[in-house]
Design a protein around this motif. Structure first.
Motif, short mmCIF file in Angstrom:
data_model
loop_
_atom_site.label_atom_id
_atom_site.label_comp_id
_atom_site.label_asym_id
_atom_site.label_seq_id
_atom_site.Cartn_x
_atom_site.Cartn_y
_atom_site.Cartn_z
N CYS A 76 0.83 -1.21 0.00
CA CYS A 76 0.00 0.00 0.00
C CYS A 76 0.86 1.25 0.00
O CYS A 76 0.51 2.25 -0.64
CB CYS A 76 -0.96 0.00 1.19
SG CYS A 76 -2.36 -1.13 0.94
N THR B 112 0.39 3.83 -3.21
CA THR B 112 -0.10 5.20 -3.03
C THR B 112 1.01 6.23 -2.98
O THR B 112 0.75 7.42 -3.10
CB THR B 112 -0.92 5.32 -1.72
OG1 THR B 112 -0.06 5.06 -0.60
CG2 THR B 112 -2.11 4.37 -1.72
N ALA C 129 -1.91 3.88 3.37
CA ALA C 129 -3.10 4.09 2.55
C ALA C 129 -4.27 4.31 3.49
O ALA C 129 -4.49 3.52 4.40
CB ALA C 129 -3.35 2.89 1.65
N PHE D 98 -7.94 4.00 3.83
CA PHE D 98 -8.99 3.23 3.17
C PHE D 98 -10.28 3.26 3.97
O PHE D 98 -10.27 3.45 5.19
CB PHE D 98 -8.60 1.75 3.06
CG PHE D 98 -7.59 1.42 2.00
CD1 PHE D 98 -7.64 1.95 0.73
CD2 PHE D 98 -6.59 0.50 2.27
CE1 PHE D 98 -6.73 1.60 -0.25
CE2 PHE D 98 -5.67 0.13 1.31
CZ PHE D 98 -5.74 0.68 0.05
N ARG E 272 -5.86 -3.47 -7.89
CA ARG E 272 -6.12 -2.12 -7.43
C ARG E 272 -6.70 -1.28 -8.57
O ARG E 272 -6.10 -1.20 -9.64
CB ARG E 272 -4.83 -1.49 -6.92
CG ARG E 272 -4.29 -2.19 -5.69
CD ARG E 272 -2.90 -1.71 -5.33
NE ARG E 272 -2.36 -2.52 -4.24
CZ ARG E 272 -2.47 -2.23 -2.95
NH1 ARG E 272 -3.10 -1.14 -2.58
NH2 ARG E 272 -1.95 -3.02 -2.04
N GLY F 54 -8.17 2.22 -4.70
CA GLY F 54 -8.35 1.25 -3.63
C GLY F 54 -7.67 -0.08 -3.83
O GLY F 54 -6.60 -0.18 -4.42
N THR G 181 -10.01 4.42 -1.48
CA THR G 181 -9.12 5.40 -0.87
C THR G 181 -9.93 6.59 -0.36
O THR G 181 -10.75 7.16 -1.09
CB THR G 181 -8.06 5.90 -1.87
OG1 THR G 181 -8.71 6.35 -3.07
CG2 THR G 181 -7.05 4.80 -2.20
#
Length: 149
Positions: free
Chosen positions: A34, A38, A43, A45, A70, A81, A94
């Protein structure tokens, strides 16, 4: 708080979504995948039912591992996400891709083995508003454009 209908989308506007979401289901994922997906220390979420997400403009999907994929916008790069490739009714969106992420509050940390503690409590750092940073304000004026809200 319970579920509420919220909208979101990417920076360029090619992909939009509407979803029934419970803001109390937000969390921070610190796992290395993650972080890389990102570009951040974690991240942010929120877990949602995949069936509750209505996409307006289909996102692209990146197979980030043998078990997960993703969604993202190939036009501007916005990450949306995470979901398992098989066997899950839920997915994560996200928090930053929502039009108004202000009512999301994280309930836990995940991927704690890769947490960067120095980035968690930044309350003692100086705060600079973008509209008070003269160099940035002038660049927007020179471009004859309004900064994003």
């Amino acid at each position: 708080m319970g579920k509420t209908s919220k909208t979101g989308g990417c920076q360029c506007g090619r992909v939009r979504y509407t979803v029934d979401v419970d803001p109390a289901e937000a969390y921070l994922c610190h796992c290395r995948m993650c972080q890389r997906a990102t570009g951040g220390f974690a991240a942010a979420f929120v877990s949602v039912a995949q069936a509750d997400v209505a996409w307006d403009g289909e996102p692209d999907w990146y197979a980030s591992s043998p078990i997960a994929e993703r969604p993202f916008c190939s036009g501007c790069g916005t990450p949306f996400g995470f979901r398992f490739r098989e066997g899950s009714k839920n997915m994560d969106l996200t928090v930053g891709s929502f039009d108004d992420p202000s009512d999301f509050v994280p309930k836990h940390h995940f991927g704690a083995e890769a947490m960067h503690e120095a980035w968690l409590d930044t309350s003692g750092l100086p705060r600079i508003r973008t509209d008070e940073y003269d160099v940035l304000v002038q660049k927007w004026k020179d471009a004859r454009a309004k900064p994003p809200q």
